[in-house]
Structures are given as C-alpha cells and as structure tokens.
Design a protein around this motif. Structure first.
Motif, PDB file in Angstrom:
ATOM      1  N   LEU A 148      32.776  66.241 -17.785  1.00 15.52           N
ATOM      2  CA  LEU A 148      33.284  66.409 -16.241  1.00 15.52           C
ATOM      3  C   LEU A 148      34.346  66.536 -16.492  1.00 15.52           C
ATOM      4  O   LEU A 148      35.140  67.339 -15.935  1.00 15.52           O
ATOM      5  N   LEU A 149      35.198  66.465 -17.125  1.00 10.43           N
ATOM      6  CA  LEU A 149      36.964  66.283 -16.745  1.00 10.43           C
ATOM      7  C   LEU A 149      37.361  68.370 -17.150  1.00 10.43           C
ATOM      8  O   LEU A 149      38.196  68.517 -16.516  1.00 10.43           O
ATOM      9  N   ASP A 151      31.274  53.304 -30.821  1.00 14.01           N
ATOM     10  CA  ASP A 151      31.749  53.037 -31.971  1.00 14.01           C
ATOM     11  C   ASP A 151      32.273  52.259 -32.554  1.00 14.01           C
ATOM     12  O   ASP A 151      33.205  52.274 -33.185  1.00 14.01           O
ATOM     13  N   ALA A 203      32.103  63.313 -20.525  1.00 18.24           N
ATOM     14  CA  ALA A 203      33.007  62.854 -20.208  1.00 18.24           C
ATOM     15  C   ALA A 203      33.965  64.019 -20.602  1.00 18.24           C
ATOM     16  O   ALA A 203      34.833  64.892 -19.386  1.00 18.24           O
ATOM     17  N   CYS A 212      26.768  61.494 -23.448  1.00 17.30           N
ATOM     18  CA  CYS A 212      27.429  59.976 -23.296  1.00 17.30           C
ATOM     19  C   CYS A 212      27.767  59.130 -24.648  1.00 17.30           C
ATOM     20  O   CYS A 212      28.586  58.207 -24.458  1.00 17.30           O
ATOM     21  N   MET A 213      26.693  59.547 -25.647  1.00 14.19           N
ATOM     22  CA  MET A 213      26.539  58.558 -26.433  1.00 14.19           C
ATOM     23  C   MET A 213      27.515  59.108 -27.950  1.00 14.19           C
ATOM     24  O   MET A 213      27.700  58.661 -28.921  1.00 14.19           O
ATOM     25  N   LEU A 226      33.763  55.496 -17.691  1.00 15.57           N
ATOM     26  CA  LEU A 226      34.838  56.902 -17.622  1.00 15.57           C
ATOM     27  C   LEU A 226      36.587  55.531 -17.574  1.00 15.57           C
ATOM     28  O   LEU A 226      37.304  55.710 -18.193  1.00 15.57           O
ATOM     29  N   THR A 244      36.465  54.186 -21.076  1.00 17.06           N
ATOM     30  CA  THR A 244      36.841  54.862 -22.109  1.00 17.06           C
ATOM     31  C   THR A 244      37.837  56.555 -21.953  1.00 17.06           C
ATOM     32  O   THR A 244      38.388  56.276 -23.320  1.00 17.06           O
ATOM     33  N   PRO A 300      40.928  62.483 -23.780  1.00 16.03           N
ATOM     34  CA  PRO A 300      41.406  61.181 -23.872  1.00 16.03           C
ATOM     35  C   PRO A 300      40.661  61.141 -25.569  1.00 16.03           C
ATOM     36  O   PRO A 300      39.819  61.171 -25.433  1.00 16.03           O
ATOM     37  N   GLU A 301      41.036  60.286 -26.012  1.00 19.81           N
ATOM     38  CA  GLU A 301      40.183  60.073 -27.716  1.00 19.81           C
ATOM     39  C   GLU A 301      39.415  58.452 -27.249  1.00 19.81           C
ATOM     40  O   GLU A 301      39.936  58.498 -26.670  1.00 19.81           O
ATOM     41  N   GLY A 302      38.221  58.475 -27.694  1.00 17.71           N
ATOM     42  CA  GLY A 302      37.546  57.658 -27.525  1.00 17.71           C
ATOM     43  C   GLY A 302      36.588  57.826 -26.187  1.00 17.71           C
ATOM     44  O   GLY A 302      35.639  57.191 -25.565  1.00 17.71           O
ATOM     45  N   ALA A 303      36.330  59.508 -24.722  1.00 16.84           N
ATOM     46  CA  ALA A 303      35.977  59.533 -24.485  1.00 16.84           C
ATOM     47  C   ALA A 303      35.248  60.129 -25.356  1.00 16.84           C
ATOM     48  O   ALA A 303      34.699  60.840 -25.996  1.00 16.84           O
ATOM     49  N   ARG A 311      40.881  49.243 -27.930  1.00 11.91           N
ATOM     50  CA  ARG A 311      41.799  50.281 -26.986  1.00 11.91           C
ATOM     51  C   ARG A 311      41.809  50.541 -25.727  1.00 11.91           C
ATOM     52  O   ARG A 311      42.694  51.205 -25.594  1.00 11.91           O
ATOM     53  N   ARG A 316      39.843  63.418 -13.158  1.00  8.86           N
ATOM     54  CA  ARG A 316      40.774  63.800 -13.619  1.00  8.86           C
ATOM     55  C   ARG A 316      40.886  62.078 -14.153  1.00  8.86           C
ATOM     56  O   ARG A 316      40.262  61.545 -14.379  1.00  8.86           O
ATOM     57  N   THR A 317      42.288  62.864 -15.365  1.00 14.35           N
ATOM     58  CA  THR A 317      43.001  61.880 -16.272  1.00 14.35           C
ATOM     59  C   THR A 317      43.930  61.041 -15.289  1.00 14.35           C
ATOM     60  O   THR A 317      44.223  61.923 -14.983  1.00 14.35           O
ATOM     61  N   ASP A 329      40.740  56.569 -19.530  1.00 20.76           N
ATOM     62  CA  ASP A 329      41.558  56.037 -18.421  1.00 20.76           C
ATOM     63  C   ASP A 329      40.818  57.241 -17.479  1.00 20.76           C
ATOM     64  O   ASP A 329      42.110  58.079 -16.544  1.00 20.76           O
ATOM     65  N   LEU A 366      25.619  57.756 -18.102  1.00 17.53           N
ATOM     66  CA  LEU A 366      27.091  57.753 -18.903  1.00 17.53           C
ATOM     67  C   LEU A 366      26.811  56.216 -20.146  1.00 17.53           C
ATOM     68  O   LEU A 366      27.461  56.218 -20.185  1.00 17.53           O
ATOM     69  N   MET A 367      25.595  55.434 -20.257  1.00 12.76           N
ATOM     70  CA  MET A 367      25.706  54.354 -20.377  1.00 12.76           C
ATOM     71  C   MET A 367      24.260  54.270 -22.120  1.00 12.76           C
ATOM     72  O   MET A 367      24.066  53.771 -22.146  1.00 12.76           O
ATOM     73  N   GLN A 386      28.281  47.120 -22.887  1.00 19.52           N
ATOM     74  CA  GLN A 386      28.773  48.008 -21.861  1.00 19.52           C
ATOM     75  C   GLN A 386      29.676  47.253 -20.763  1.00 19.52           C
ATOM     76  O   GLN A 386      31.132  48.471 -20.442  1.00 19.52           O
ATOM     77  N   VAL A 390      39.068  59.035 -13.887  1.00 18.34           N
ATOM     78  CA  VAL A 390      38.689  58.402 -12.297  1.00 18.34           C
ATOM     79  C   VAL A 390      38.606  59.609 -11.948  1.00 18.34           C
ATOM     80  O   VAL A 390      38.467  60.917 -11.993  1.00 18.34           O
ATOM     81  N   ARG A 399      33.073  47.918 -22.863  1.00 19.51           N
ATOM     82  CA  ARG A 399      33.282  48.665 -23.661  1.00 19.51           C
ATOM     83  C   ARG A 399      34.546  49.038 -23.730  1.00 19.51           C
ATOM     84  O   ARG A 399      35.921  49.246 -23.002  1.00 19.51           O
ATOM     85  N   THR A 456      31.523  59.811 -29.322  1.00 21.58           N
ATOM     86  CA  THR A 456      32.201  60.261 -29.403  1.00 21.58           C
ATOM     87  C   THR A 456      33.043  61.933 -29.825  1.00 21.58           C
ATOM     88  O   THR A 456      32.888  61.977 -30.383  1.00 21.58           O
TER      89      THR A 456
END
Lengths: 456, 99
Positions: free
Chosen positions: B35-36, A38, B32, B77-78, A139, A142, B25-28, A50, B3-4, A144, B57-58, A43, A146, A46, B80
């Motif tokens: 997983l969260l 997007d 993801a 993963c592709m 992760l 894109t 999160p926006e953009g995740a 933002r 976690r975030t 934050d 994840l890519m 990568q 962890v 990436r 959003t």
C-alpha cells in the motif's frame, strides 16, 4: 510425532488470552500461549509494546501494555508467530511455527481468538481501496501509517467514531463520515438508556466525547445513510448513497464486530444464533467451558463484550482451568471469581444499548441479489438464493452448489451472510439453517509442512 | 493511497515491491508495504481476474494474498517485513504446469 503435554494451552494473545495465560501460570499451571502474530496484543492492543507516538491512539489502547508486560514477566511459554491449524477434541493442538508443524496436548485448551469485523457487503465492496475501518487502525498501530487521499468512513458502531477521531489526531482527517444506523435504532436505544445510564456512565461519556471530537474537527457527518455503494473502475473513485455522492480514494467500512468462531465451529461445538448481536456464538457456561471438557472459550470469541470484559472472562477461564487440573480447590475458584464477576457485570451494562443502537440494517445481512457475498469464489447473493431454491437446505450444501465458502478464507467473511440469505430465501429462522462447518487446516499450510509432520 | 506520518520516529526496513525498493516502518506488514508503495490493487482475483486489494488487514479475508520471497499465496497482512524481503503482486491462480 509425539505431542508435548501441558496443563493449559491458550490460542490467541489478545486481552482474554494474555490475562488467562498469566493468571494460569501464577496458579502453577504449565501454560503455553500460541499466537499468530509476532508480538502480544491481539487486534485491540496490536503492537502496543512498540507504540511510539501513541497520541492518536489514546489511553484505552495504551492500557494494553500492562497485560503485555505481565505476559513477558510471567512463566507462560509464549509462542508468537505460530498458527494453529488443527485441534483434536482431546486437546491436542497442531500448529505451524517457523515452517514446521508441532503438536502439544493440553488438559484444557482455551480459545481466545477474539472478534472480526462484520462483513459489510455493498455494491463495489471488492474494489481495491475499499477496506474496513479496523484495517486503517491496524496500519496506524503497526507503522504510523495513515491514508493519503480522500477517505470516507461509512457504517456504524463505536469503532467507526474511534477510527475517525484517531485519523483526525493523526493528521489525516476523513473527508466524510456516513452513518448507516437507521433512525429507529436511536429511538429503540433511547428506551434502554435509563437502565444503562448509571452503570455504563463511563462508556457512555467516552462515546459521546468521541462523537463530539469528530464534530468539532468539522468532519461532514451524514446520518441514516442507506443504499451505500462504492463506485470506480479498477479501484474506488467515489462513494454513493441514496441521495448523494462524494469522490473518494479510500472507503473504510464498519458494521460492528462479531465473534471469530472458525475454530469453535470446526470443533463441532454447539453454537446458537444471537438475535441481539446478529451473529453465531458458541454455547459456554459462566466459566467459558464448552460441551467438550478439554476446550473452553474466553473473550469476544464467546460473544462481543469488549477488551476489558475479555480480560475478565480470560481470568475466569484460567480459574476454571486451574480447578479442572486440580491446582485450585473449587471453593477457592468460586471465591476468587466473585470480584471478576462483579467487574464483568459493570462492563456488560452498556451492551444491550450498544447492540440495539448499532443493530445492522437488514441489508447488511441480506444484501441485494447482485452483490458479491463470497469474495474468494466471487459468488453473488442471487446465486446463493438460487442454490437454496434448488434444494440446498443450508450453507454446507450451498458450498457444493456454488463453491461459496470454499476459497482461502473458508467462509470467515461470507458465513453469516450465506446463513442469513438462505434463511430469508427459505423463510426459516437462521438458527434452523445453521452455519458452515469449517475444516482443518484452519489456515492454509503447505504440503511440505504436512509431509514433514507425518510419521514414517 | 497511504503514507507514513511525519511524526513516525521508528526504524525503517528496506524491501522491494514489484522490484522497486522502498523503506517501510519496522513492524509493518508486507501488505502495508504494498500500500505504501502505491499499489491499491495488490493482486488479480482467481475467478474473475479482477483487481483486488487488502480488505481487513487482520488475517481474515485473504484478499491481500501476495508472493513473498518467491512463495505465492501468502497473507501479506500476516507477514512482518524483514530487510530485503521481495514482495510481488499475485496474478490470479496458478495453472498446473506440464514440463
């Protein structure tokens, strides 16, 4: 369906693709940049536009924002969210965007599809909770995001140390770092140090600083780890190696990166097996040009050299494209390439040392017989050996014997493993065994999209 | 498993994973989000029917295949996340249906 025409079409918006597209547009080429994501960055950069709290990711990552900003300010026709599924040798690209297929015919196509992490086939690597180090970095970049539990990093290469440092800075330090580099790698690399030390001093100091940062944080580090395996029922619960075991909720593997050659192999371009980097690499000239006049390659897809080098090879390819479409005199192309080539030589100075230091152990390319090689079709190394003994001369025949490489990833993951295992079984060089010949569609598309594309 | 970070300041998006709402999160990516939401296993494999989760994840490995807004076999993963996106685990391969 008639294809729109452009001078230059770039596939991939990482450092090579962004740099190439921006320079080509400046030189007056009608340029389109097609990328699956997007937002620009590839990568390595990436989501760089933002980057919020970019503190954990570091300055090298933020350096990518300049390229992204230049792309946004340029005349490049940037097409994010577009997946290339076929390229004809004449430079016609077919891609899916917003649920419909389109075609563009370019006088010169530049493949800037970058790298992928070398598959790290160990016992238990298909268990949930076993991922690549790069996946954890994605992760972080894109969202934050962890790891929350006990994380074990295992493998080798600059990215392993970088991800360890980034997780520490992000407040999610790994429980352990297991380095798989055999001791002899250090000895062999040491012999290359005198030649690399001065020209590659910046890269070397950066690497040493990362290792120091991980050590200072008190992360337990084990060197020369062999026999790595992931243990667990239904998900990873522990990581074991010859002589030890540690509980784990997440295992992040990394054995370096290799060129993403899916499209260049599908186009039938010449590839050779790179004995230094242990991967397939397309044959290109110093401009990135291939044996097909309409197709060139830049960045890590043409051989692993890193993000800075990728931007430089991207610009070289843009100059060559400009000369190819008669928008730049060949003499002017050569003159402008001088500075780029000098910078490229500086970037490449560290490579022989890195390639030797982080040369994967033999078991990374030729794992034990009970280990899954093809994750999609769940084909083991032993089954591939059996196919070779039964008469399959190469990977494309082994497909028919075992279905290896016939799953959705189309051999992206198992490609190098299958070639290496067959070579080992048949006692031949990998170069002679050859690589998979992937087919279009490069990524799955729906029948609906295909039907809507067809001419009445 | 993930976690975030508390330092994350960006906007979030509400999606559902297996019917449960979660803000991510926006953009995740959709992978993801799974997983969260606590799913380390995001599908069952099509040959052995064994649990699998995202690996790269890519966009390379196709191990994060999921059903997104009713469309199966998408690379989680592709994709959003978007507001209201419905993400579901994928169970093996589909059998041909006979009506």
């Amino acid at each position: 369906m008639t294809a729109g025409r452009v001078d230059f079409a770039v596939v991939g918006a990482g450092p090579a693709g962004m740099a190439a597209a921006v320079l080509a547009a400046e030189l007056g080429l009608d340029t389109v940049l097609i990328d699956e994501q997007d937002a620009p960055g590839g990568q390595i950069y990436r989501a760089v536009e933002r980057a919020g709290d970019a503190l954990p990711l570091g300055a090298d990552y933020l350096a990518g924002s300049g390229l992204a900003a230049a792309l946004r300010a340029s005349a490049v026709r940037y097409r994010p969210g577009a997946t290339v599924w076929h390229i004809d040798p004449d430079g016609t690209l077919s891609f899916v965007s917003a649920g419909a297929s389109e075609a563009i015919r370019a006088r010169r196509v530049l493949l800037a599809t970058g790298a992928l992490e070398r598959p790290a086939p160990i016992s238990g690597w298909t268990l949930p909770g076993v991922m690549t180090a790069g996946a954890a970095q994605v992760l972080l970049k894109t969202g934050d995001i962890v790891p929350a539990g006990r994380t074990v990093l295992a493998g080798q290469g600059p990215l392993l140390w970088l991800v360890a440092a980034q997780l520490i800075r992000a407040g999610a330090p790994p429980a352990a770092l297991l380095e798989t580099a055999p001791h002899r790698n250090y000895h062999a690399a040491l012999r290359l140090l005198p030649r690399a030390a001065w020209p590659a001093r910046r890269a070397l100091l950066k690497g040493l600083a990362l290792i120091r940062e991980v050590k200072r944080a008190g992360i337990p580090i084990r060197r020369e780890v062999a026999g790595l395996r992931a243990l667990g029922r239904g998900r990873v619960e522990a990581v074991a190696w010859d002589g030890g075991e540690i509980p784990a909720d997440l295992l992040l593997l990394h054995e370096g990166v290799i060129p993403n050659v899916q499209i260049s192999l599908a186009l039938g371009l010449e590839h050779r097996w790179d004995e230094a980097q242990l991967c397939w690499r397309p044959t290109v000239d110093p401009w990135g040009a291939t044996d097909l006049p309409a197709v060139a390659i830049a960045g890590d897809g043409g051989g692993i050299a890193g993000a800075e080098a990728a931007a430089l090879t991207g610009r070289l390819a843009a100059l060559d494209a400009a000369a190819f479409v008669d928008k730049l005199a060949p003499a002017e192309r050569d003159r402008r390439a001088g500075t780029l080539r000098r910078a490229l030589r500086r970037e490449l100075a560290i490579r022989p040392l890195l390639d030797r230091l982080y040369r994967p152990a033999p078991a990374v390319l030729v794992p034990a017989d009970d280990i899954v090689a093809c994750r999609c079709e769940e084909v083991t190394v032993g089954q591939i050996r059996r196919a070779a003994r039964l008469g399959a001369p190469g990977p494309n025949q082994a497909k028919a014997f075992t279905r290896c490489g016939m799953g959705p990833c189309q051999g992206r993951i198992c490609g190098t493993i299958v070639s290496a295992v067959m070579a080992d079984t048949l006692g031949k060089p990998i170069a002679e065994i050859g690589a998979y010949r992937p087919r279009a569609p490069y990524k799955p598309i729906t029948l609906g999209v295909l039907a809507a594309t067809a001419q009445p | 498993m993930f976690r975030t970070r508390p330092e994350a300041t960006g906007a979030t998006v509400a999606v559902t994973v297996e019917g449960h709402e979660i803000r991510v999160p926006e953009g995740a990516s959709a992978a993801a989000a799974m997983l969260l939401a606590g799913f380390s296993s995001t599908r069952e494999s099509s040959i052995g029917g064994v649990p699998r989760g995202p690996y790269c994840l890519m966009g390379v490995c196709f191990d994060c295949l999921a059903e997104i807004d009713g469309v199966p076999n998408r690379q989680g993963c592709m994709v959003t996340v978007a507001p209201g996106m419905a993400i579901r685990r994928q169970h093996g391969k589909r059998a041909a249906g006979v009506e």
